[in-house]
Design a protein around this motif. Structure first.
Motif, PDB file in Angstrom:
ATOM      1  N   GLU A  56       0.927  -1.172   0.226  1.00  0.00           N
ATOM      2  CA  GLU A  56      -0.253   0.108   0.389  1.00  0.00           C
ATOM      3  C   GLU A  56       1.238   1.224   0.428  1.00  0.00           C
ATOM      4  O   GLU A  56       0.655   2.225   0.410  1.00  0.00           O
ATOM      5  CB  GLU A  56      -1.129  -0.017   1.441  1.00  0.00           C
ATOM      6  CG  GLU A  56      -1.830  -1.784   1.004  1.00  0.00           C
ATOM      7  CD  GLU A  56      -2.761  -0.933   2.534  1.00  0.00           C
ATOM      8  OE1 GLU A  56      -2.582  -0.108   3.114  1.00  0.00           O
ATOM      9  OE2 GLU A  56      -4.090  -1.909   2.310  1.00  0.00           O
ATOM     10  N   LEU A  57       1.864   1.202  -0.882  1.00  0.00           N
ATOM     11  CA  LEU A  57       2.302   2.557  -1.092  1.00  0.00           C
ATOM     12  C   LEU A  57       2.650   2.823  -2.082  1.00  0.00           C
ATOM     13  O   LEU A  57       2.707   4.278  -2.131  1.00  0.00           O
ATOM     14  CB  LEU A  57       4.381   1.933  -1.448  1.00  0.00           C
ATOM     15  CG  LEU A  57       4.595   1.215   0.008  1.00  0.00           C
ATOM     16  CD1 LEU A  57       6.136   1.340   0.237  1.00  0.00           C
ATOM     17  CD2 LEU A  57       4.807   1.763   1.769  1.00  0.00           C
ATOM     18  N   ILE A  58       1.743   2.359  -2.721  1.00  0.00           N
ATOM     19  CA  ILE A  58       1.272   2.506  -4.173  1.00  0.00           C
ATOM     20  C   ILE A  58      -0.080   2.340  -4.318  1.00  0.00           C
ATOM     21  O   ILE A  58      -0.136   1.541  -3.930  1.00  0.00           O
ATOM     22  CB  ILE A  58       2.139   2.783  -5.150  1.00  0.00           C
ATOM     23  CG1 ILE A  58       2.236   1.371  -5.352  1.00  0.00           C
ATOM     24  CG2 ILE A  58       3.295   3.282  -5.319  1.00  0.00           C
ATOM     25  CD1 ILE A  58       2.977   1.320  -7.012  1.00  0.00           C
ATOM     26  N   GLU A  59      -0.919   3.361  -4.817  1.00  0.00           N
ATOM     27  CA  GLU A  59      -2.323   2.816  -5.958  1.00  0.00           C
ATOM     28  C   GLU A  59      -2.588   2.147  -6.243  1.00  0.00           C
ATOM     29  O   GLU A  59      -1.342   2.255  -7.244  1.00  0.00           O
ATOM     30  CB  GLU A  59      -3.009   4.439  -6.211  1.00  0.00           C
ATOM     31  CG  GLU A  59      -3.456   5.203  -4.394  1.00  0.00           C
ATOM     32  CD  GLU A  59      -4.073   4.227  -3.725  1.00  0.00           C
ATOM     33  OE1 GLU A  59      -5.317   3.472  -3.622  1.00  0.00           O
ATOM     34  OE2 GLU A  59      -4.213   4.980  -2.289  1.00  0.00           O
ATOM     35  N   PRO A  60      -3.116   1.127  -7.110  1.00  0.00           N
ATOM     36  CA  PRO A  60      -3.356   0.327  -7.932  1.00  0.00           C
ATOM     37  C   PRO A  60      -3.380   0.894  -9.940  1.00  0.00           C
ATOM     38  O   PRO A  60      -2.193   1.157 -10.497  1.00  0.00           O
ATOM     39  CB  PRO A  60      -4.240  -0.405  -8.131  1.00  0.00           C
ATOM     40  CG  PRO A  60      -4.977  -0.723  -6.566  1.00  0.00           C
ATOM     41  CD  PRO A  60      -4.116   0.793  -5.987  1.00  0.00           C
ATOM     42  N   GLU A  61      -3.695   1.582  -9.654  1.00  0.00           N
ATOM     43  CA  GLU A  61      -4.192   2.854 -11.037  1.00  0.00           C
ATOM     44  C   GLU A  61      -2.514   3.301 -11.039  1.00  0.00           C
ATOM     45  O   GLU A  61      -1.991   3.356 -12.272  1.00  0.00           O
ATOM     46  CB  GLU A  61      -4.808   4.110 -10.648  1.00  0.00           C
ATOM     47  CG  GLU A  61      -6.425   3.397 -10.443  1.00  0.00           C
ATOM     48  CD  GLU A  61      -6.456   2.632  -9.410  1.00  0.00           C
ATOM     49  OE1 GLU A  61      -5.695   3.147  -8.019  1.00  0.00           O
ATOM     50  OE2 GLU A  61      -7.500   2.766  -9.041  1.00  0.00           O
ATOM     51  N   VAL A  64      -0.272  -0.104 -11.703  1.00  0.00           N
ATOM     52  CA  VAL A  64      -0.756   0.158 -13.938  1.00  0.00           C
ATOM     53  C   VAL A  64       0.314   0.901 -14.613  1.00  0.00           C
ATOM     54  O   VAL A  64       0.875   1.064 -15.879  1.00  0.00           O
ATOM     55  CB  VAL A  64      -2.018   0.035 -13.633  1.00  0.00           C
ATOM     56  CG1 VAL A  64      -2.619   0.005 -15.412  1.00  0.00           C
ATOM     57  CG2 VAL A  64      -2.737  -0.872 -13.676  1.00  0.00           C
ATOM     58  N   MET A  65      -0.488   2.122 -14.408  1.00  0.00           N
ATOM     59  CA  MET A  65       0.553   3.802 -15.434  1.00  0.00           C
ATOM     60  C   MET A  65       2.292   3.577 -15.048  1.00  0.00           C
ATOM     61  O   MET A  65       2.670   3.762 -16.203  1.00  0.00           O
ATOM     62  CB  MET A  65       0.236   4.403 -14.710  1.00  0.00           C
ATOM     63  CG  MET A  65      -1.091   5.455 -15.024  1.00  0.00           C
ATOM     64  SD  MET A  65      -2.202   6.433 -13.967  1.00  0.00           S
ATOM     65  CE  MET A  65      -0.622   7.818 -15.202  1.00  0.00           C
ATOM     66  N   LEU A 191      -1.197   6.664 -25.768  1.00  0.00           N
ATOM     67  CA  LEU A 191      -1.549   7.163 -24.397  1.00  0.00           C
ATOM     68  C   LEU A 191      -2.271   6.037 -23.623  1.00  0.00           C
ATOM     69  O   LEU A 191      -1.583   5.452 -22.763  1.00  0.00           O
ATOM     70  CB  LEU A 191      -1.991   8.328 -24.115  1.00  0.00           C
ATOM     71  CG  LEU A 191      -1.701   9.356 -25.027  1.00  0.00           C
ATOM     72  CD1 LEU A 191      -2.631  10.570 -24.680  1.00  0.00           C
ATOM     73  CD2 LEU A 191      -0.187  10.034 -23.526  1.00  0.00           C
ATOM     74  N   GLU A 192      -2.691   4.706 -24.308  1.00  0.00           N
ATOM     75  CA  GLU A 192      -3.191   4.235 -23.236  1.00  0.00           C
ATOM     76  C   GLU A 192      -2.511   2.530 -23.188  1.00  0.00           C
ATOM     77  O   GLU A 192      -3.101   2.567 -22.322  1.00  0.00           O
ATOM     78  CB  GLU A 192      -4.716   3.425 -24.806  1.00  0.00           C
ATOM     79  CG  GLU A 192      -6.346   3.904 -25.067  1.00  0.00           C
ATOM     80  CD  GLU A 192      -6.984   3.568 -25.553  1.00  0.00           C
ATOM     81  OE1 GLU A 192      -6.245   3.170 -26.465  1.00  0.00           O
ATOM     82  OE2 GLU A 192      -8.067   3.999 -25.177  1.00  0.00           O
ATOM     83  N   GLU A 193      -0.956   3.514 -24.042  1.00  0.00           N
ATOM     84  CA  GLU A 193      -0.831   1.834 -23.336  1.00  0.00           C
ATOM     85  C   GLU A 193      -0.137   2.168 -21.584  1.00  0.00           C
ATOM     86  O   GLU A 193       0.571   1.353 -21.554  1.00  0.00           O
ATOM     87  CB  GLU A 193       0.734   1.709 -24.064  1.00  0.00           C
ATOM     88  CG  GLU A 193       0.873   1.350 -26.044  1.00  0.00           C
ATOM     89  CD  GLU A 193      -0.053   0.239 -25.819  1.00  0.00           C
ATOM     90  OE1 GLU A 193       0.744  -0.613 -25.268  1.00  0.00           O
ATOM     91  OE2 GLU A 193      -0.736  -0.355 -26.308  1.00  0.00           O
ATOM     92  N   ILE A 194      -0.283   3.731 -21.608  1.00  0.00           N
ATOM     93  CA  ILE A 194       0.115   3.780 -19.992  1.00  0.00           C
ATOM     94  C   ILE A 194      -0.905   3.808 -19.310  1.00  0.00           C
ATOM     95  O   ILE A 194      -1.227   3.174 -18.086  1.00  0.00           O
ATOM     96  CB  ILE A 194       0.675   5.911 -20.076  1.00  0.00           C
ATOM     97  CG1 ILE A 194       1.773   5.260 -20.979  1.00  0.00           C
ATOM     98  CG2 ILE A 194       1.169   5.885 -19.013  1.00  0.00           C
ATOM     99  CD1 ILE A 194       2.756   6.974 -21.299  1.00  0.00           C
ATOM    100  N   VAL A 195      -1.695   5.273 -19.442  1.00  0.00           N
ATOM    101  CA  VAL A 195      -3.180   4.728 -18.325  1.00  0.00           C
ATOM    102  C   VAL A 195      -4.563   4.329 -18.705  1.00  0.00           C
ATOM    103  O   VAL A 195      -5.030   3.830 -17.940  1.00  0.00           O
ATOM    104  CB  VAL A 195      -3.534   6.415 -18.764  1.00  0.00           C
ATOM    105  CG1 VAL A 195      -2.912   7.325 -18.588  1.00  0.00           C
ATOM    106  CG2 VAL A 195      -4.478   6.619 -20.541  1.00  0.00           C
TER     107      VAL A 195
END
Length: 298
Positions: A56-61, A64-65, A191-195
């Motif tokens: 829980e140091l970073i959010e799942p989103e 993914v990014m 951009l969809e490859e990132i977000v």
């Protein structure tokens, strides 16, 4: 004879010596890095991000990014492009009504325009610019075209994204090693490859209808539209036992997720894919199957 004293640097010589560079990191930070070195490969870095998410140091989103940014560094335009056989192109010689119908059917905002052969792309037409011909028929379509941007299949996505930003372009034509058209790629694809998936002009808010009437009288049906709704709208009798959505039924009949432009005839209806992303069909264009249409006209 006495030995000569050891030579000493003069003050001027000392001042001429380059100063020793100091490591700005604290001793504690350097000690931690020595005892627990960082990842040595991309795979280890991605595992580190997954571990950070679990703690829980970073959010799942965010994970993914970050993973998308890391993976994108090794990807090229050829990995993400829409292949040439699935490109929607406009013919510069087509009449205005035909061009308008194609723009409405496909729903894109930008179109490559060719002359003679599909490999001879002479420009990019904005859908909104096509409306200018309706108000001023004397305009020449060629004057509305914007210069195309060509990139090789091997172009890295990182570099391509920088080019898109610097040139304010949103679409590029991808060419192969022989200079022929291999496909196209948009800034949205990169951009969809990132977000992840980006909502576009076909997407609707939750709770809104998933079946719409197009200008030519055909229907636009969402891939997640309930089969019951499709049956009711088209007075059809599609099976509802195994699948809930029309996208699931079509993919089952075909044996895979269909690509844009492909179609399947089911229950007297033709389901042509208008948009497919993320391993699923987003929108179908639905018309009567040819044999059913002929029977209704006779």
């Amino acid at each position: 004879m006495s030995d000569s004293p050891p030579s000493r640097l003069s003050r001027a010589d000392k001042s001429a010596q380059p100063p020793r560079s100091r490591d700005p990191r604290s001793l504690f930070v350097r000690l931690v890095e020595f005892l627990s070195p960082g990842p040595d490969s991309t795979a280890e870095l991605i595992e580190t991000l997954a571990d950070a998410e679990q703690r829980e140091l970073i959010e799942p989103e965010s994970r993914v990014m970050l993973e998308g940014v890391i993976r994108m560094a090794t990807m090229t335009a050829g990995d993400v492009m829409v292949a040439v056989r699935r490109m929607d192109l406009l013919d510069i010689e087509s009449p205005y009504d035909a061009l308008l119908a194609q723009v409405i059917d496909t729903g894109h905002s930008r179109f490559p325009v060719f002359e003679g052969s599909r490999d001879n792309i002479i420009g990019i037409l904005m859908a909104k610019d096509l409306l200018k011909l309706q108000r001023a028929p004397e305009l020449n379509l060629r004057t509305l075209l914007r210069p195309p941007v060509f990139v090789p299949e091997s172009k890295g996505l990182n570099e391509l994204l920088r080019d898109f930003r610097s040139t304010r372009s949103h679409l590029a034509i991808v060419i192969d090693e022989f200079g022929k058209t291999a496909g196209l790629i948009t800034i949205e694809d990169v951009l969809e490859e990132i977000v992840g998936e980006i909502e576009d002009e076909f997407d609707e808010e939750d709770g809104q209808a998933s079946i719409f009437t197009l200008a030519d009288g055909s229907q636009r049906v969402a891939g997640d539209a309930p089969i019951d709704s499709v049956n009711e709208t088209f007075d059809a009798d599609l099976p509802v036992d195994e699948f809930d959505t029309i996208g699931g039924l079509v993919a089952h009949e075909l044996g895979r997720v269909p690509r844009r432009g492909e179609y399947v005839d089911l229950g007297g209806l033709r389901f042509r894919v208008m948009l497919a992303r993320g391993g699923a069909v987003r929108w179908f264009k639905v018309t009567r199957a040819p044999d059913q249409a002929e029977a209704a006209a006779s």
